[in-house]
Write an enzyme that holds these catalytic residues in place. Structure first.
Site, mmCIF file in Angstrom:
data_model
loop_
_atom_site.group_PDB
_atom_site.id
_atom_site.type_symbol
_atom_site.label_atom_id
_atom_site.label_comp_id
_atom_site.label_asym_id
_atom_site.label_seq_id
_atom_site.Cartn_x
_atom_site.Cartn_y
_atom_site.Cartn_z
ATOM 1 C CG ASN A 62 30.825 13.823 43.997
ATOM 2 O OD1 ASN A 62 31.576 14.532 43.015
ATOM 3 N ND2 ASN A 62 31.414 13.087 44.853
ATOM 4 C CG HIS A 65 27.421 20.426 40.373
ATOM 5 N ND1 HIS A 65 28.716 20.182 40.248
ATOM 6 C CD2 HIS A 65 27.538 21.934 40.705
ATOM 7 C CE1 HIS A 65 29.322 21.303 40.252
ATOM 8 N NE2 HIS A 65 28.574 22.208 40.638
ATOM 9 N N GLY A 94 38.768 15.204 46.947
ATOM 10 C CA GLY A 94 38.434 14.761 45.579
ATOM 11 C C GLY A 94 37.834 15.463 44.473
ATOM 12 C CB THR A 95 36.801 18.784 43.739
ATOM 13 O OG1 THR A 95 36.573 19.859 42.921
ATOM 14 C CG2 THR A 95 37.262 19.275 45.367
ATOM 15 C CB SER A 96 40.215 19.148 39.500
ATOM 16 O OG SER A 96 38.961 19.498 38.749
HETATM 17 N N1 APR Z 1 40.564 10.061 46.100
HETATM 18 C C1 APR Z 1 40.492 11.361 46.406
HETATM 19 N N2 APR Z 1 40.697 12.197 45.205
HETATM 20 C C2 APR Z 1 40.901 11.406 44.045
HETATM 21 C C3 APR Z 1 40.611 10.059 43.800
HETATM 22 C C4 APR Z 1 40.669 9.279 44.886
HETATM 23 N N3 APR Z 1 40.730 8.143 45.101
HETATM 24 N N4 APR Z 1 41.019 9.833 42.395
HETATM 25 C C5 APR Z 1 40.942 10.990 41.870
HETATM 26 N N5 APR Z 1 40.944 12.006 42.731
HETATM 27 C C6 APR Z 1 41.245 13.376 42.365
HETATM 28 C C7 APR Z 1 41.694 13.855 41.272
HETATM 29 O O1 APR Z 1 43.010 14.179 41.398
HETATM 30 C C8 APR Z 1 41.180 15.349 40.911
HETATM 31 O O2 APR Z 1 41.758 16.369 41.629
HETATM 32 O O3 APR Z 1 39.627 13.865 42.107
HETATM 33 C C9 APR Z 1 39.683 14.884 41.359
HETATM 34 C C10 APR Z 1 38.550 14.956 40.423
HETATM 35 O O4 APR Z 1 38.428 16.035 39.719
HETATM 36 P P1 APR Z 1 37.265 16.375 38.544
HETATM 37 O O5 APR Z 1 37.237 15.134 37.533
HETATM 38 O O6 APR Z 1 37.395 17.752 37.884
HETATM 39 O O7 APR Z 1 35.914 16.426 39.344
HETATM 40 P P2 APR Z 1 35.548 17.531 40.129
HETATM 41 O O8 APR Z 1 36.476 18.487 40.578
HETATM 42 O O9 APR Z 1 34.151 16.849 40.954
HETATM 43 O O10 APR Z 1 34.513 18.149 38.960
HETATM 44 C C11 APR Z 1 33.626 19.314 39.329
HETATM 45 O O11 APR Z 1 32.800 19.453 37.134
HETATM 46 O O12 APR Z 1 32.051 18.337 35.403
HETATM 47 C C12 APR Z 1 31.562 19.022 36.360
HETATM 48 O O13 APR Z 1 29.722 19.039 37.562
HETATM 49 C C13 APR Z 1 30.547 17.977 37.122
HETATM 50 O O14 APR Z 1 30.658 18.122 39.564
HETATM 51 C C14 APR Z 1 31.650 18.262 38.670
HETATM 52 C C15 APR Z 1 32.485 19.240 38.560
#
Ligand code: APR
Length: 229
Positions: free
Chosen positions: A87, A104, A170-172
């Protein structure tokens, strides 16, 4: 003190009102990544890039850390907690976490386009064309764009290798090299994944806490205190 390494993503800040990227209504549904978050985008349309990050920075100035961020601070009473975050918000720091590594970049910072070592804190939300560094070069968001190197990944991997417990929140796990950090966790240590949705990981050692960060971190604290204290 046991060392807990926590890898966080956009879901960590969702309950603070910060949009995630790949869910329904996520940022990448509204914007084409390559038009707002890449060196080519900056080359082609710097105003659009600046506007994209200004909008997110403005929301960040209005956002507060949530119960999940605060729970990770509470963990520091009992464990050595090192956060590695994808984040670009400062919510972990504002909650009080002492050790946060940004993979990032950071939304509240800008850097010189002439010298990447010239980095400036932004105390306002708007970064404009014409805002320059001390050398007179245009300032850009201090963000790792798609196609740019993640300079902190080596340090992050070294930290993961020292974990007694590894936590993913909280990351996909879609974006590398960040997603690959799970594989640097030493064999045999517990790995927890906190997410309200299903997340695919090739790592089959994950214990899933299918909750939002706010409640999931509280459950994790209970588990870890029962196990280690
Ligand atoms: N609590 C925990 N997890 C949650 C919540 C919540 N309230 N709401 C959503 N999520 C989860 C979703 O289910 C998903 O698995 O958070 C994750 C968000 O995934 P992404 O939107 O893909 O975000 P992220 O994994 O951080 O993306 C990674 O991609 O675009 C680039 O640089 C950007 O750092 C980012 C990177």
């Amino acid at each position: 003190m046991k060392k807990i390494v926590v890898l966080t993503g956009a879901g960590m800040s969702a309950e603070s009102g910060i949009r995630t990227f790949r869910e329904m209504g996520g940022l990448w549904e509204e914007y084409d990544v390559m038009e707002v978050a890449s060196p080519q985008a900056w080359e082609n349309n710097p105003e659009l890039v600046l506007r994209f990050y200004n909008e997110r920075r403005k929301k960040l100035f209005e956002a507060e850390p949530n119960q999940g961020h605060q729970g990770l601070v509470e963990l520091e009473k009992y464990f050595d907690v090192q956060i590695i975050t994808q984040n670009v918000d400062d919510l972990h720091e504002r909650a009080g976490s002492k050790s946060v590594l940004h993979l990032h970049g950071e939304l509240k910072k800008a850097r010189s386009t002439a010298n990447p070592n010239l980095i400036y804190e932004l105390d306002h939300w708007e970064l404009k064309l014409g805002d320059t560094c001390e050398k007179g070069s245009q300032l850009r968001p201090h963000i790792v764009w798609f196609g740019e190197a993640v300079h902190a990944i080596h340090d992050a991997a070294l930290i993961c290798e020292t974990a007694d417990v590894f936590v993913v929140i909280g990351t996909s796990l879609n974006v590398y090299p960040a997603a690959g950090l799970v594989d640097y966790a030493p064999n045999g240590i517990p790995i927890f994944l906190i997410d309200p949705n299903d997340v695919y990981s090739s790592n089959n050692r994950l214990t899933v806490i299918k909750e939002k960060a706010g409640t999931g971190v509280q459950k994790l604290i209970t588990i870890l205190k029962n196990e280690y204290l």
